[in-house]
Scaffold this motif. Structure first.
Motif, PDB file in Angstrom:
ATOM      1  N   THR A  60       0.830  -1.203   0.000  1.00 27.30           N
ATOM      2  CA  THR A  60       0.000   0.000   0.000  1.00 27.30           C
ATOM      3  C   THR A  60       0.871   1.262   0.000  1.00 27.30           C
ATOM      4  N   ALA A  61       2.002   1.210   0.694  1.00 30.13           N
ATOM      5  CA  ALA A  61       2.922   2.363   0.674  1.00 30.13           C
ATOM      6  C   ALA A  61       3.309   2.663  -0.784  1.00 30.13           C
ATOM      7  N   ILE A  62       3.496   1.619  -1.568  1.00 32.75           N
ATOM      8  CA  ILE A  62       3.858   1.793  -2.979  1.00 32.75           C
ATOM      9  C   ILE A  62       2.637   2.254  -3.785  1.00 32.75           C
ATOM     10  N   ALA A  63       1.509   1.576  -3.550  1.00 35.39           N
ATOM     11  CA  ALA A  63       0.302   1.901  -4.328  1.00 35.39           C
ATOM     12  C   ALA A  63      -0.101   3.361  -4.135  1.00 35.39           C
ATOM     13  N   ARG A  64       0.116   3.902  -2.934  1.00 29.84           N
ATOM     14  CA  ARG A  64      -0.278   5.298  -2.684  1.00 29.84           C
ATOM     15  C   ARG A  64       0.793   6.300  -3.052  1.00 29.84           C
ATOM     16  N   GLY A  65       1.909   5.820  -3.540  1.00 28.00           N
ATOM     17  CA  GLY A  65       2.970   6.743  -3.961  1.00 28.00           C
ATOM     18  C   GLY A  65       3.808   7.264  -2.803  1.00 28.00           C
ATOM     19  N   GLU A  66       3.606   6.705  -1.588  1.00 29.12           N
ATOM     20  CA  GLU A  66       4.477   7.129  -0.477  1.00 29.12           C
ATOM     21  C   GLU A  66       5.867   6.530  -0.653  1.00 29.12           C
ATOM     22  N   GLU A  67       5.915   5.398  -1.353  1.00 24.33           N
ATOM     23  CA  GLU A  67       7.200   4.795  -1.711  1.00 24.33           C
ATOM     24  C   GLU A  67       7.113   4.400  -3.175  1.00 24.33           C
ATOM     25  N   ALA A  68       8.270   4.299  -3.808  1.00 30.18           N
ATOM     26  CA  ALA A  68       8.301   3.842  -5.199  1.00 30.18           C
ATOM     27  C   ALA A  68       9.271   2.676  -5.299  1.00 30.18           C
ATOM     28  N   LYS A 129      -8.525   8.995   4.077  1.00 25.47           N
ATOM     29  CA  LYS A 129      -7.318   8.176   4.240  1.00 25.47           C
ATOM     30  C   LYS A 129      -7.610   6.972   5.127  1.00 25.47           C
ATOM     31  N   LYS A 130      -6.677   6.046   5.079  1.00 23.89           N
ATOM     32  CA  LYS A 130      -6.814   4.859   5.914  1.00 23.89           C
ATOM     33  C   LYS A 130      -5.905   5.015   7.130  1.00 23.89           C
ATOM     34  N   THR A 153      -1.095   5.592  12.660  1.00 26.68           N
ATOM     35  CA  THR A 153      -0.567   6.503  11.640  1.00 26.68           C
ATOM     36  C   THR A 153      -1.409   6.397  10.375  1.00 26.68           C
ATOM     37  N   ASP A 154      -1.409   7.458   9.584  1.00 28.17           N
ATOM     38  CA  ASP A 154      -2.034   7.351   8.264  1.00 28.17           C
ATOM     39  C   ASP A 154      -0.952   7.261   7.194  1.00 28.17           C
ATOM     40  N   SER A 155       0.293   7.051   7.622  1.00 28.46           N
ATOM     41  CA  SER A 155       1.389   6.926   6.668  1.00 28.46           C
ATOM     42  C   SER A 155       1.803   5.465   6.566  1.00 28.46           C
ATOM     43  N   PHE A 156       1.625   4.900   5.372  1.00 27.18           N
ATOM     44  CA  PHE A 156       2.063   3.513   5.183  1.00 27.18           C
ATOM     45  C   PHE A 156       3.581   3.437   5.154  1.00 27.18           C
ATOM     46  N   TYR A 157       4.231   4.553   4.840  1.00 22.08           N
ATOM     47  CA  TYR A 157       5.700   4.607   4.905  1.00 22.08           C
ATOM     48  C   TYR A 157       6.164   4.462   6.357  1.00 22.08           C
ATOM     49  N   VAL A 158       5.488   5.169   7.273  1.00 23.15           N
ATOM     50  CA  VAL A 158       5.851   5.063   8.693  1.00 23.15           C
ATOM     51  C   VAL A 158       5.611   3.629   9.173  1.00 23.15           C
ATOM     52  N   LYS A 191      -2.517  16.814   5.055  1.00 27.73           N
ATOM     53  CA  LYS A 191      -2.876  16.915   3.636  1.00 27.73           C
ATOM     54  C   LYS A 191      -1.668  16.567   2.767  1.00 27.73           C
ATOM     55  N   LEU A 192      -1.918  15.745   1.739  1.00 29.17           N
ATOM     56  CA  LEU A 192      -0.798  15.326   0.882  1.00 29.17           C
ATOM     57  C   LEU A 192      -1.002  15.826  -0.541  1.00 29.17           C
ATOM     58  N   ILE A 193       0.077  16.318  -1.136  1.00 30.30           N
ATOM     59  CA  ILE A 193       0.057  16.544  -2.583  1.00 30.30           C
ATOM     60  C   ILE A 193       1.244  15.766  -3.133  1.00 30.30           C
ATOM     61  N   HIS A 194       1.003  14.945  -4.147  1.00 30.20           N
ATOM     62  CA  HIS A 194       2.019  14.018  -4.644  1.00 30.20           C
ATOM     63  C   HIS A 194       2.623  13.218  -3.489  1.00 30.20           C
ATOM     64  N   ALA A 195       1.773  12.771  -2.598  1.00 31.56           N
ATOM     65  CA  ALA A 195       2.170  11.925  -1.464  1.00 31.56           C
ATOM     66  C   ALA A 195       3.112  12.610  -0.476  1.00 31.56           C
ATOM     67  N   VAL A 196       3.122  13.941  -0.481  1.00 28.40           N
ATOM     68  CA  VAL A 196       4.032  14.670   0.410  1.00 28.40           C
ATOM     69  C   VAL A 196       3.217  15.619   1.293  1.00 28.40           C
ATOM     70  N   SER A 197       3.547  15.701   2.599  1.00 31.11           N
ATOM     71  CA  SER A 197       2.831  16.604   3.516  1.00 31.11           C
ATOM     72  C   SER A 197       2.971  18.045   3.041  1.00 31.11           C
ATOM     73  N   THR A 198       1.829  18.721   2.887  1.00 31.93           N
ATOM     74  CA  THR A 198       1.916  20.091   2.361  1.00 31.93           C
ATOM     75  C   THR A 198       1.751  21.143   3.447  1.00 31.93           C
ATOM     76  N   ASP A 199       1.154  20.752   4.580  1.00 34.00           N
ATOM     77  CA  ASP A 199       0.923  21.738   5.645  1.00 34.00           C
ATOM     78  C   ASP A 199       2.098  21.792   6.619  1.00 34.00           C
ATOM     79  N   TRP A 200       3.306  21.741   6.076  1.00 36.27           N
ATOM     80  CA  TRP A 200       4.461  21.639   6.970  1.00 36.27           C
ATOM     81  C   TRP A 200       4.601  22.862   7.872  1.00 36.27           C
ATOM     82  N   LYS A 201       4.015  23.989   7.469  1.00 35.45           N
ATOM     83  CA  LYS A 201       4.101  25.159   8.356  1.00 35.45           C
ATOM     84  C   LYS A 201       3.274  24.938   9.631  1.00 35.45           C
ATOM     85  N   LYS A 202       2.338  24.004   9.538  1.00 34.29           N
ATOM     86  CA  LYS A 202       1.519  23.688  10.721  1.00 34.29           C
ATOM     87  C   LYS A 202       1.893  22.326  11.292  1.00 34.29           C
TER      88      LYS A 202
END
Ligand code: SPV
Ligand code: MN
Length: 625
Positions: A60-68, A129-130, A153-158, A191-202
């Motif tokens: 799933t980490a791969i399928a969601r683009g968190e890993e390639a 998300k799951k 976690t909602d990160s399959f990478y984690v 929130k993820l865009i291209h599988a990357v956290s976008t709200d890093w300021k928060k």
């Protein structure tokens, strides 16, 4: 009273509900139900550690683009956002109940306000998300060291990384007594865009030590998100404080001595200062490279690795200097690469890998080409300096066979070291436990590295290399180290090392390989088998002994001039350092133990006396009586 079971039944599929309820602990049900209510995931996946479940997490980490996937079928790559490449110290806060304080050195906020902020940041963070629920054990299973830990976690990478890094604990949780202390971790990448956290300021990490719970949100970088690593360490330091043991930022390794003898050493170095490379030195065995728990057991100090894998810095890993890691990273065993560059052939590349730099590829900035610049016009290197690899320890050829011993291994020596260009000699031994704790552990300074956000190369006070993770007042933390020595009959010796000493041209003056000799010297000293020179700062090696060890272990010469250059005592620099340390303790640590000042002042006097007699730079032989 809230009906947690009803919440779980409504949110989980039958299969997942049954998997969760097979763990009878009511606090587990409550934690998961509350996380569901807060984060509002679309689905919940409970991992029971079966092959099917762990493989599902990886896929799933791969399928969601968190890993390639990479060319090697056992390898994947993960990218964190451009601004999410290291631990965020500023946004890592202790939630402190009203009326408490951890002292001015630690970042903290009022607990009630903090919890409100966390709720605000995490509310609905898993919509669409799951959520993954996993169970682990910190330290070996069924041991005095074990700490059960739940990760949401909602990160399959984690979730995937933790599979390589920790001991699986689903079955352990099923037999856990209801009231057993548990560490609780809740993470959302937001929130993820291209599988990357976008709200890093928060983004942030909030440590609610009152409830043994850590929240992490809007970030993906492992140091901020892998609950079992540095987040649990902060809780473990508090638990250790209550129970009279130590939770440390230390490697744990076996050094072979004469005959069949093996002596175990722990070593505390700040991030990016050689912990992993030391625990990988040729001819030694590794138990762990980052986190150790130490307990007094039957009159000795015994230690375990909290983890079972390595999240290591990949920069400068090359075939010559790091053959063990190189082999693992080129074998048919699982590895996750993070923030490296990926070539057109799906091969990972990193800074200092010993090959010609690539011209293009994909890295943490997206498509990368030679000369690409960031928004400030600064050139983006092809891989991040803090790029990492994640591997399992059992895949290493040098793993020690005692890694899972529930009683841990006996510690024969403790080493402190930092990135120090001009004070400590490459290796020395303290006069005794107190002297080592105070002039080595509590006096450690080190230059910052890419492992934390912010500028690198800034000299910082970093007692016991644990400054980023200490969760009690520093004075109490030091007192605990001093007291720890009173609970054991045979104390390990305490040493300091320094791999980063430079000359007047700012060039490093020791070789990467030399640490093998320093380890061998410490091994012999820890058994009292070799003499040393008593100097104002500790016991230093005799030249002749090192010469023999260089010949025996590195098959190279060790000219006397090199020894003089490395081991001469730099008095003005040491005096200045001592003053810096005294000032920090005097001005910012009101509960620093009195003995600390006494020991540091005595060292100051010894150095001044020696300076009067011998000058600013003193050869060790000047102290031979
Ligand atoms: C460190 O930075 O000390 C590490 C990596 O070991 S992590 O803490 O996970 O960021
Ligand atoms: Mn670390």
């Amino acid at each position: 009273m809230t009906d947690y079971i009803a919440i779980l039944e409504a949110a989980l599929t039958d299969v997942n509900f049954r998997k969760l309820l097979a763990i009878p602990n009511r606090r587990v049900h409550k934690f998961v139900a509350e996380a569901i209510e807060l984060c509002k995931p679309m689905k919940v996946f409970v991992c029971n550690d079966s092959r099917m479940d762990t493989e599902y997490i990886r896929r799933t980490a791969i399928a969601r683009g968190e890993e390639a996937p990479l060319a090697n079928p056992y390898h994947t790559v993960h990218f964190d956002g451009f601004f999410d490449q290291a631990r965020d110290k500023e946004r890592t806060l202790y939630l402190v109940p009203e009326g408490e304080s951890l002292g001015e050195q630690l970042a903290q906020m009022d607990r009630e306000k903090g919890l409100k902020m966390v709720r605000n940041r995490m509310d609905g963070n898993m919509e669409n998300k799951k959520m993954v629920v996993r169970f682990f054990c910190l330290g070996p299973l069924d041991s005095p060291f074990s700490i059960p830990c739940v990760q949401i976690t909602d990160s399959f990478y984690v979730a995937h990384s933790e599979d390589l890094l920790y001991r699986r604990g689903y079955e352990y949780f099923r037999r856990l007594p209801e009231d057993r202390e548990i560490f609780w971790m809740m993470h959302s990448s937001g929130k993820l865009i291209h599988a990357v956290s976008t709200d890093w300021k928060k983004r942030g990490v909030a440590i609610d030590y009152k409830e043994n719970t850590v929240y992490s949100y809007n970030t993906q970088y492992a140091g901020n998100t892998i609950g079992l690593k540095k987040l649990a360490l902060r809780l473990a330091i508090r638990k250790a404080n209550r129970e009279n043991w130590l939770a440390e930022h230390m490697f744990l390794m076996g050094v072979k001595g004469p005959g069949r003898r093996k002596t175990y050493f722990t070593g505390a170095f700040p991030s990016g200062c050689g912990k992993t490379s030391t625990s990988m030195v040729r001819g030694t065995t590794i138990i762990g490279d980052d986190l150790a728990y130490l307990r007094p057991i039957d009159g000795r100090i015994r230690a375990v690795n909290v983890e079972r894998g390595i999240f290591g810095i990949i920069r400068s890993v090359n075939e010559r200097d790091d053959p063990v890691i190189w082999d693992v990273l080129h074998s048919q065993v699982p590895a996750i690469f993070s923030n490296v560059l990926i070539t057109e052939d799906s091969e990972p590349r990193w800074l200092g890998d010993g090959q010609d730099p690539p011209k293009r590829g994909v890295n943490h900035s997206g498509q990368w080409w030679e000369g690409k610049v960031d928004e400030n016009g600064d050139e983006i290197p092809y891989a991040h300096k803090n790029a990492r690899y994640t591997v399992r320890l059992p895949d290493l050829s040098n793993m020690d066979d005692q890694i899972d011993d529930p009683r841990g291994v006996v510690v024969g020596g403790i080493i402190y070291g930092g990135r120090d260009r001009d004070t400590w000699v490459p290796v020395q031994e303290s006069f005794d436990w107190e002297h080592g704790v105070i002039t080595m552990g509590a006096s450690l300074e080190s230059e910052t590295t890419a492992a934390t956000l912010g500028p690198s190369g800034v000299r910082k006070f970093n007692p016991f290399s644990n400054m980023d993770f200490v969760s009690i007042s520093i004075g109490k933390y030091i007192q605990n180290h001093l007291d720890f020595g009173k609970d054991v009959d045979v104390l390990p010796r305490i040493f300091s090392v320094n791999y980063f000493l430079t000359d007047e041209n700012d060039e490093y003056i020791s070789d990467k390989q030399d640490k093998r000799v320093w380890l061998q010297w410490m091994e012999l000293r820890s058994h009292g088998e070799i003499d040393a020179i008593k100097t104002p700062t500790g016991y230093l090696p005799f030249y002749e002994d090192l010469k023999k060890l260089f010949h025996r272990h590195l098959d190279k010469g060790f000219p006397k001039e090199e020894y003089d250059n490395l081991f001469s005592i730099r008095v003005p620099q040491l005096l200045a350092k001592n003053e810096r340390i005294l000032k920090v303790y005097e001005e910012t640590i009101p509960d620093a133990p009195d003995i600390l000042f006494k020991v540091l002042e005595a060292q100051h006097e010894r150095l001044e006396e020696a300076q009067e007699k011998h000058g600013d730079r003193i050869l060790p032989e000047s102290f031979i009586e």
